[in-house]
Design an enzyme around this catalytic site. Structure first.
Site, PDB file in Angstrom:
ATOM      1  N   ASP A 416      32.242   4.628 -33.868  1.00 23.17           N
ATOM      2  CA  ASP A 416      31.378   4.176 -32.769  1.00 23.17           C
ATOM      3  C   ASP A 416      31.088   2.688 -32.986  1.00 23.17           C
ATOM      4  O   ASP A 416      31.390   2.134 -34.050  1.00 23.17           O
ATOM      5  CB  ASP A 416      30.085   5.017 -32.845  1.00 23.17           C
ATOM      6  N   GLU A 419      33.101  -2.125 -30.648  1.00 20.89           N
ATOM      7  CA  GLU A 419      33.568  -3.078 -29.606  1.00 20.89           C
ATOM      8  C   GLU A 419      33.860  -4.464 -30.178  1.00 20.89           C
ATOM      9  O   GLU A 419      34.776  -5.102 -29.652  1.00 20.89           O
ATOM     10  CB  GLU A 419      32.524  -3.167 -28.489  1.00 20.89           C
ATOM     11  N   ASP A 504      28.538   5.854 -23.416  1.00 28.09           N
ATOM     12  CA  ASP A 504      27.194   6.283 -23.040  1.00 28.09           C
ATOM     13  C   ASP A 504      27.036   6.437 -21.535  1.00 28.09           C
ATOM     14  O   ASP A 504      26.430   5.608 -20.857  1.00 28.09           O
ATOM     15  CB  ASP A 504      26.162   5.303 -23.597  1.00 28.09           C
TER      16      ASP A 504
HETATM   17  O1  MIG Z   1      23.430   2.560 -30.405  1.00 29.43           O
HETATM   18  O2  MIG Z   1      25.189   6.940 -32.963  1.00 29.43           O
HETATM   19  O3  MIG Z   1      27.962   5.957 -27.796  1.00 29.43           O
HETATM   20  O4  MIG Z   1      27.543   8.563 -28.654  1.00 29.43           O
HETATM   21  O5  MIG Z   1      25.221   9.060 -30.149  1.00 29.43           O
HETATM   22  C1  MIG Z   1      23.790   3.880 -30.122  1.00 29.43           C
HETATM   23  C2  MIG Z   1      24.257   6.993 -31.932  1.00 29.43           C
HETATM   24  C3  MIG Z   1      24.861   4.312 -31.075  1.00 29.43           C
HETATM   25  C4  MIG Z   1      26.295   5.182 -29.328  1.00 29.43           C
HETATM   26  C5  MIG Z   1      27.296   6.242 -29.006  1.00 29.43           C
HETATM   27  C6  MIG Z   1      26.610   7.568 -28.951  1.00 29.43           C
HETATM   28  C7  MIG Z   1      25.915   7.854 -30.256  1.00 29.43           C
HETATM   29  C8  MIG Z   1      24.940   6.734 -30.588  1.00 29.43           C
HETATM   30  N1  MIG Z   1      25.641   5.448 -30.597  1.00 29.43           N
END
Ligand code: MIG
Length: 839
Positions: A416, A419, A504
């Site tokens: 995650d 980006e 999200d």
């Molecule tokens: O700033 O890990 O898209 O699926 O639950 C949020 C916490 C960070 C974003 C992800 C989401 C995940 C969440 N993450």
């Protein structure tokens, strides 16, 4: 793509040799130089134009400003063996023509450098706009190209985009961005795939702009007669996929995925249902969750652990209070057929007492700024350093860190925030999605695997290279297993390493509707293993919305419920028993069809075809399909038309021209090229099987480990003539690459069906049943191989004729139906097929 190997190719060396510093030396050219696969042309001002044929239907155009020609490398491309296709060149004073025979053709006007690409029938595929010649801006390094377009031309693809409809008339950008709760139309979002497929009058082509900088596409938005693509730096380096002889979407995607790679067959378990939330906070919460699934007989294979399992969000650690013994937990869960997937973010907490930070710092693995200082950014753990995934050595190191989790029995990994996303240091409006403070500072430098560059150059590939580090690391550590990696950010080629989810999203009907075109467009961008958070991540769905979402997602490749922190429970039972029953049936449906879905992943690996397809992918000459955004095909044989609006109990379904379709639940037959109102009560996902085709089914199981204990069923719709084929193997590992798999081929005629099973994989699963859907009468007699079936085994509960096969282990089965009785009345009286799993 046809790749021709020739000794002539090997004899002629590239004129361009990499120099030590990564730049390429080009000889001063005063004339066109021939290569076996194309030409290098000098262009006014010292620039070079290189045209080469990767295959007979794939043309590469590489334009570099003076002194800008770099070592030829790309993160997107997965170079096939024997790259290149011999061509013929004809040169006159004004023009050069290059062609493959048979194959595509390129014409270049020497003076202006304008290019036209033709397909192998001589039809124009793409043509430069003479009023906008290719551009290199020596002031800012930007590059641009413009092509003429027909106003009837549609575009699809561009990876992950939050748009409902086709991309013609749109202006879109590529810059990976963390866009929490993105409203429809937000652009760009998490992934950058600068590839699109065009369709005009049933003919397809594709174009891939292999440039990792911030790129922009204006697909007739400014002027309907032209489209342009541009980048803030780099080369004008692009590929045209002419679609071969048939000019089909299938060929375009085959060629594009030959170039950028395909998703290797995932482990079977990862096609099961996944349950997630941010976060299942403790070990006991996870155990209770799993117990609830098992007690209520709702199938599930995977539970995801979000960031709170870690010690202060330090990657590769555990919070010992919440998860005192991860290894014991995963062992216990494995007994009940559950696997764990753990999230791993790129940010490494700056903490002198934390081994991962210490090691990364000591070995100089973290990203630095131009002045040499370690780049720091704030994310969940607080101040963090970030591995430079654009460096093989760093990827190898990071990949090796997974050994701890693997030893603890964690089965898959979820990358995650790649980006990359950092928390801005200033107060921002939450809808200021693209503020530069939300990612690395522009003066960060990346190693670029030998081609160092600033963040602007490598931003869009950072996430994909993290997923690569994960995939390659896990594969090295567990060479016998197929890795499962899920990533939020990516670039073209990400499909080689990971499944992708659409970040999200929001618990809204609009987002549910959006998920279908988002996923189908990812599919035609070469990324097959895709899904959206079921129920929506941000906010809370009503019982109805969650139930409809679960249905809509049941046949999407990656099937996971997930929600944000602090939201109400978002599990199949969270909205009461009535919804729970329907949700159970929906997940049952997924498992019922799993053998078919698994075959589709294999088909992808072989051909590049997506698992979840837009209708036009199979019906490009039916132009009505170009505007259908609320239906999709699961492979070629299943049409899915989910309900994506509130309070809806009927919906219009368009049946593409050329095939008839049979309703899975009612057995009613619909003709192609028509639209019908279909009943869609809350407990029903409208589903249709293509006439003359079949699907492979199994009884309901609670998880994929149970599959081998059950037999297979073929459900078929008889029709004029058709073939379907299904794939089986052990569900994990790589023996299939050595031929250890088997195939079930089903041939259908109007009154007959035959099944042939062959291959080196000895399946423990007999085929014990054939179900015939959509019969308009009962046969007078049925013969299965040499047996005459005397009593008509019609299933009164459902509009299916269920034939139990006498010799279940036979490798060849043939069924003949003799003289159909007219029994339409009888079929009308049949009840709809009951919710699955009830019997
Ligand atoms: O700033 O890990 O898209 O699926 O639950 C949020 C916490 C960070 C974003 C992800 C989401 C995940 C969440 N993450």
């Amino acid at each position: 793509m046809r790749i021709v190997k020739s000794s002539a190719m090997e004899a002629i060396r590239d004129l361009i040799e990499p120099a030590e510093d990564g730049a390429q030396q080009t000889q001063e050219l005063d004339r066109t130089v021939r290569r076996a696969d194309g030409v290098i042309m000098p262009v006014a001002g010292g620039a070079n134009l290189i045209i080469s044929f990767i295959a007979s239907s794939v043309i590469r155009v590489r334009f570099a400003a003076p002194g800008q020609l770099e070592r030829d490398s790309s993160y997107a491309i997965h170079r096939p063996e024997g790259w290149g296709c011999p061509v013929t060149v004809r040169e006159t004073i004004d023009e050069i023509e290059i062609w493959a025979s048979p194959g595509a053709r390129v014409r270049v006007q020497k003076e202006s450098c304008l290019l036209t690409v033709f397909d192998e029938h001589g039809g124009v595929v793409v043509e430069d706009d003479p009023s906008h010649p290719p551009l290199f801006n020596s002031m800012d390094g930007s590059v641009a190209a413009a092509k003429l377009r027909s106003e009837h031309e549609y575009y699809f693809g561009f990876g992950e985009k939050a748009f409902l409809r086709a991309r013609n008339g749109l202006i879109t950008e590529m810059w990976n961005t963390d866009t929490y709760g993105y409203p429809l139309g937000t652009d760009p979002i998490y992934q950058s795939i600068p590839f699109y497929m065009a369709l005009c009058d049933g003919r397809a082509y594709g174009l891939f702009f292999d440039n990792t900088y911030r790129t922009s596409f204006d697909m007739g938005g400014t002027d309907p007669k032209r489209y342009t693509f541009s980048a803030t730096g780099g080369e004008l380096n692009y590929y045209v996929f002419t679609g071969g002889c048939e000019r089909s979407p299938r060929t375009v995607l085959r060629d594009y995925t030959d170039l950028t790679g395909r998703t290797p067959l995932p482990p079977l378990w990862s096609l099961g249902y996944h349950q997630s939330r941010w976060s299942y906070q403790t070990e006991s919460r996870v155990r209770d969750l799993v117990q609830r699934f098992r007690e209520s007989q709702i199938p599930v294979d995977v539970v995801h652990l979000d960031i709170d399992y870690m010690d202060g969000y330090r990657v590769f650690t555990w919070n010992g209070e919440r998860f005192p013994d991860a290894a014991q937990l995963s062992r216990d869960l494995a007994e009940t057929g559950i696997r764990l997937v753990a999230i791993v973010d790129p940010g490494v907490k700056v903490d002198e007492n934390y081994a991962v930070y210490q090691e990364g710092q000591a070995r100089n693995y973290f990203c630095r700024r131009a002045d040499g200082e370690e780049f720091r950014g704030r994310v969940w753990p607080g101040e963090c350093a970030f591995p430079d995934f654009l460096d093989l050595e760093v990827r190898t190191w990071f990949g090796s860190l997974y050994s701890r989790h693997l030893d603890e029995g964690i089965s898959g990994f979820w990358n995650d925030m790649n980006e990359p996303s950092v928390f801005p240091e200033l107060e921002l409006d939450p809808h200021d999605f693209h503020h530069p403070a939300k990612t690395f500072s522009p003066d960060v430098v990346h190693a670029g695997d030998g081609l160092p560059g600033d963040h602007a150059r490598y931003h869009n590939v950072y996430g994909m290279q993290m997923a690569r580090a994960t995939f390659e690391g896990v594969k090295r550590l567990r060479p016998e297993d197929r890795p499962f990696v899920l990533t939020r950010a990516g670039f073209a080629g990400v499909q080689r390493y990971a499944a992708v989810w659409t970040g999200d999203n929001v618990s809204s009907w609009e987002h549910l509707a959006l998920s279908i075109p988002m996923l189908t467009n990812l599919g035609v961008s070469g990324v097959p293993f895709v899904g959206a958070d079921v129920g929506g991540f941000s906010g809370e769905p009503s019982g109805e919305l969650y139930t409809r979402w679960l249905q809509a997602a049941a046949l999407t490749p990656f099937f996971r419920s997930h929600t944000e922190t602090g939201s109400k429970d978002q599990e199949p039972w969270s909205h009461g028993t009535e919804y729970e029953q329907i949700n159970r049936a929906t997940i049952n449906l997924r498992y019922h069809l799993l053998p078919y879905l698994y075959s589709l992943f294999h088909e992808h690996e072989e051909t590049g075809a997506p698992v979840m397809r837009p209708l036009w992918f199979e019906y490009p000459s039916d132009q009505r399909t170009y505007e259908v955004n609320d239906q999709f095909l699961a492979g070629r044989n299943i049409l899915v038309a989910p309900v994506v609006s509130e309070g809806t109990l009927k919906r219009g379904v368009y049946f593409p021209a050329g095939d008839d379709w049979v309703d899975w639940w009612t057995g009613i037959r619909y003709e192609g090229n028509t639209e019908s109102e279909i009943d869609a009560p809350l407990d029903r996902l409208p589903l249709f099987i293509r006439s003359s085709s079949s699907v492979l089914l199994q009884p309901i199981v609670q998880h994929t480990n149970e599959m081998n204990k059950t037999a297979l069923t073929i459900a078929a719709v008889l029709g004029a003539h058709g073939e379907s084929s299904f794939y089986e193997d052990s569900g994990n590992g790589y023996e299939y690459m050595q031929g250890v798999f088997s195939t079930i081929r089903v041939s259908i005629g109007s009154g007959s069906l035959s099944i042939m099973r062959s291959g080196a994989y000895h399946s423990p699963r007999p085929i014990n049943c054939v179900e015939l859907l959509g019969l308009n009468g009962l046969p007078r007699g049925i013969r299965i191989n040499d047996h005459i079936v005397d009593s008509t085994p019609i299933d009164n509960e459902s509009p299916r004729l269920r034939l139990l096969l006498p010799d279940q282990n036979s490798h060849e089965i043939s069924i003949t139906l003799e003289g159909m009785l007219h029994a339409n009345d009888m079929v009308d009286e049949l009840l709809p097929f009951p919710a699955l799993g009830s019997g």
